[in-house]
Write a protein that holds these residues in place. Structure first.
Motif, PDB file in Angstrom:
ATOM      1  N   ASN A 181      44.138  38.239  38.737  1.00  0.00           N
ATOM      2  CA  ASN A 181      43.471  39.452  37.789  1.00  0.00           C
ATOM      3  C   ASN A 181      42.386  38.927  36.841  1.00  0.00           C
ATOM      4  O   ASN A 181      41.539  39.684  36.684  1.00  0.00           O
ATOM      5  CB  ASN A 181      44.778  40.050  37.182  1.00  0.00           C
ATOM      6  N   THR A 182      42.638  37.968  36.067  1.00  0.00           N
ATOM      7  CA  THR A 182      41.671  37.388  35.278  1.00  0.00           C
ATOM      8  C   THR A 182      40.380  37.237  35.826  1.00  0.00           C
ATOM      9  O   THR A 182      39.081  37.477  35.544  1.00  0.00           O
ATOM     10  CB  THR A 182      41.892  36.148  34.724  1.00  0.00           C
ATOM     11  N   TRP A 183      40.260  36.404  37.362  1.00  0.00           N
ATOM     12  CA  TRP A 183      39.217  36.302  37.957  1.00  0.00           C
ATOM     13  C   TRP A 183      38.453  37.661  38.612  1.00  0.00           C
ATOM     14  O   TRP A 183      37.207  37.707  38.464  1.00  0.00           O
ATOM     15  CB  TRP A 183      39.448  35.369  39.169  1.00  0.00           C
ATOM     16  N   PHE A 237      48.181  36.243  37.181  1.00  0.00           N
ATOM     17  CA  PHE A 237      47.379  36.270  35.946  1.00  0.00           C
ATOM     18  C   PHE A 237      45.951  35.631  36.143  1.00  0.00           C
ATOM     19  O   PHE A 237      45.014  36.353  35.710  1.00  0.00           O
ATOM     20  CB  PHE A 237      48.029  35.796  34.853  1.00  0.00           C
TER      21      PHE A 237
END
Length: 537
Positions: free
Chosen positions: A35-37, A32
């Motif tokens: 993917n957020t970065w 998570f």
């Protein structure tokens, strides 16, 4: 009997369900975060945040901002009692200091840094890389030509090499790989890096800058930038405590304004003088340097900028007491109509020789009312023109306890209405006065309207990052222009021996962008290298 090694090895410990669940949770958490970065540092996210920042700045341009004009903000809240308080709670009257604007600002900063770092490294690798080899089938490229030219292969190779001067070349045998337009990506990177620098410059200005407003009377009124208490209003940056301001002094000598017949102002000009540096440290003997201050033409001194914001009038009154003592006061009055410069205010006087504190409180005087630079005449005074043509004041003379020693702050533009409501401050006279006229009170005290002085409103702004902001803005424009005008393109040539002592030359071209224009350049190269009509194009 001896035991084998397999007998002595410890048995495998099976993984418990709890450990498996913890590992799965850890992998899901790191996935998570990763993917957020990746989503935050993508160029698409940066563009979305940049657009969102522009949209978020719109309320700052459309709505009054409390830090710039508190009175206009209060007026807007009074006119919109339903939606105004909601906008105030959400920070729409302090847009650029609101948490949600800062959040967009910081996210954009992080996104740009995150997406520019790998792009910069990739561009550095591309600049060091050699042009790619000649493709096997040049006829499959968008631009292609083939023909025979006179001369040996070495002579043709030398001619191709000379024509491609300024291109990055890679010669492998009798093949030429050329590439040009590396500055396109450099311009793109410069644009985005300058945008990051611009954001840093704005942040530095908010942290280390300050801004203050002060009203200075003309005819010799002075202001020194020695402390925040010298200002009428002061807004400091987050890391500014007001103890290390840039030292300089300003003296207002004169003010001139010109108006059209309908009262519209055409120009404002203030004759000022200033001291800074050695002139200031020299003390009273230091020279004053003259300067003509106009709107949008600030004085730049000691790293600060001094702007001319506005102007107004300050009536001068003289109070003559029954014992012959005189007191003269000239205090700026607040402009209530910017079109005609109608002003209101209160000029306050303390009684002389009052040893008894109670007697001192009961005999204070305030001259309040309206001032018209060009009076309409009649019993109700108003102003019909902003220039000082027919000055007149409509005053109420108040006597009693002004409440100036009760420890509470008091505006210089008005009296404390609570004192009037309590009956300790009463009106003792009312009259319309022209310059030189006076009114006599019941105890023999005379109040005379002498004349009118002018005042100018100055703003002092300190922004240590203003030069950096200008530099980054210029770099942004230069980078954008570079990325839009330069095209990345490749060119190849394959040279093979032909028949009858001639040489076969095959050319190919490919533009790395969808911009038009490379076809014309390829045709020019083809016509020069293949003077005869090409067999295939």
């Amino acid at each position: 009997m001896t035991r084998s090694e397999t007998d002595t090895a410890p048995p495998d410990v099976p993984e418990t369900p709890t450990q498996g669940a913890q590992d799965a949770d850890s992998r899901a958490y790191f996935a998570f975060v990763r993917n957020t970065w990746r989503g935050l540092t993508s160029m698409r996210t940066a563009l979305v945040l940049l657009s969102l920042l522009g949209v978020a700045a719109l309320p700052g341009a459309l709505l009054p901002q409390r830090s710039l004009n508190a009175s206009r903000t209060d007026e807007y809240l009074a006119q919109h009692p339903t939606i105004g308080p909601w906008l105030d709670r959400m920070g729409f009257f302090e847009v650029f200091a609101s948490p949600w604007f800062a959040a967009i600002y910081l996210l954009l900063f992080v996104s740009l840094i995150g997406c520019l770092t790998p792009r910069g490294l990739e561009y550095a690798r591309a600049c060091r890389a050699r042009p790619v080899s000649v493709p096997r089938n040049l006829n499959r490229l968008p631009h292609h030509a083939r023909g025979e030219v006179a001369g040996s292969p070495d002579e043709v190779l030398a001619a191709v090499r000379a024509r491609l001067k300024g291109w990055r070349l890679e010669i492998r045998g009798h093949t030429v790989s050329a590439e040009k337009g590396y500055l396109r990506e450099a311009g793109n990177l410069v644009f985005h890096l300058a945008l990051v620098g611009l954001l840093i410059g704005f942040a530095a200005g908010k942290l280390f800058g300050y801004e203050g407003q002060v009203i200075v009377l003309t005819q010799g009124g002075q202001f020194c930038n020695s402390g925040i208490l010298n200002y009428d209003s002061f807004r400091a940056g987050t890391l500014v405590d007001g103890t290390s301001l840039s030292p300089f002094c300003v003296r207002a000598d004169d003010f001139r304004a010109t108006y059209q017949p309908d009262g519209q102002a055409t120009s404002f000009h203030a004759d000022i003088a200033y001291q800074a540096g050695d002139d200031l440290t020299a003390g009273p003997t230091g020279p004053w340097r003259p300067y003509g201050l106009e709107v949008n033409h600030p004085l730049r001194v000691a790293g600060d900028r001094v702007y001319l914001l506005g102007n107004g009038y300050a009536p001068r009154f003289t109070v003559t007491y029954p014992d012959g003592t005189r007191r003269t006061q000239v205090i700026q009055w607040r402009t209530v109509d910017p079109t005609t410069l109608l002003a209101e205010g209160a000029t306050k006087f303390d009684p002389p020789n009052a040893a008894d504190p109670q007697q001192w409180r009961n005999n204070q005087i305030a001259v309040t009312g309206l001032f018209a630079p060009t009076s309409s005449g009649g019993k109700v005074v108003t102003s019909v023109f902003p220039a000082l043509l027919r000055p007149e004041v409509a005053v109420d003379v108040m006597r009693g306890d002004l409440g100036r020693d009760d420890g509470r702050g008091q505006s210089i533009f008005e009296i404390d209405q609570r004192q009037v409501d309590a009956g300790v401050l009463k009106r003792v006279a009312r009259s319309n006065l022209t310059p030189g006229a006076e009114i006599t009170l019941d105890d023999g005290t005379r109040v005379r309207f002498d004349d009118v002085a002018q005042w100018v409103s100055l703003q002092v702004s300190h922004d240590p990052a203003q030069e950096a902001v200008l530099l980054f803005a210029v770099l942004m424009l230069g980078g954008l222009a570079t990325s839009l005008t330069i095209k990345r393109r490749r060119f190849w040539a394959r040279i093979t021996p032909g028949a009858s002592g001639r040489t076969e030359l095959e050319l190919g071209g490919l533009a790395r962008t969808d911009q038009a224009g490379y076809g014309e350049e390829f045709h020019r190269l083809r016509d020069e290298l293949l003077p005869e009509r090409p067999a295939l194009s």
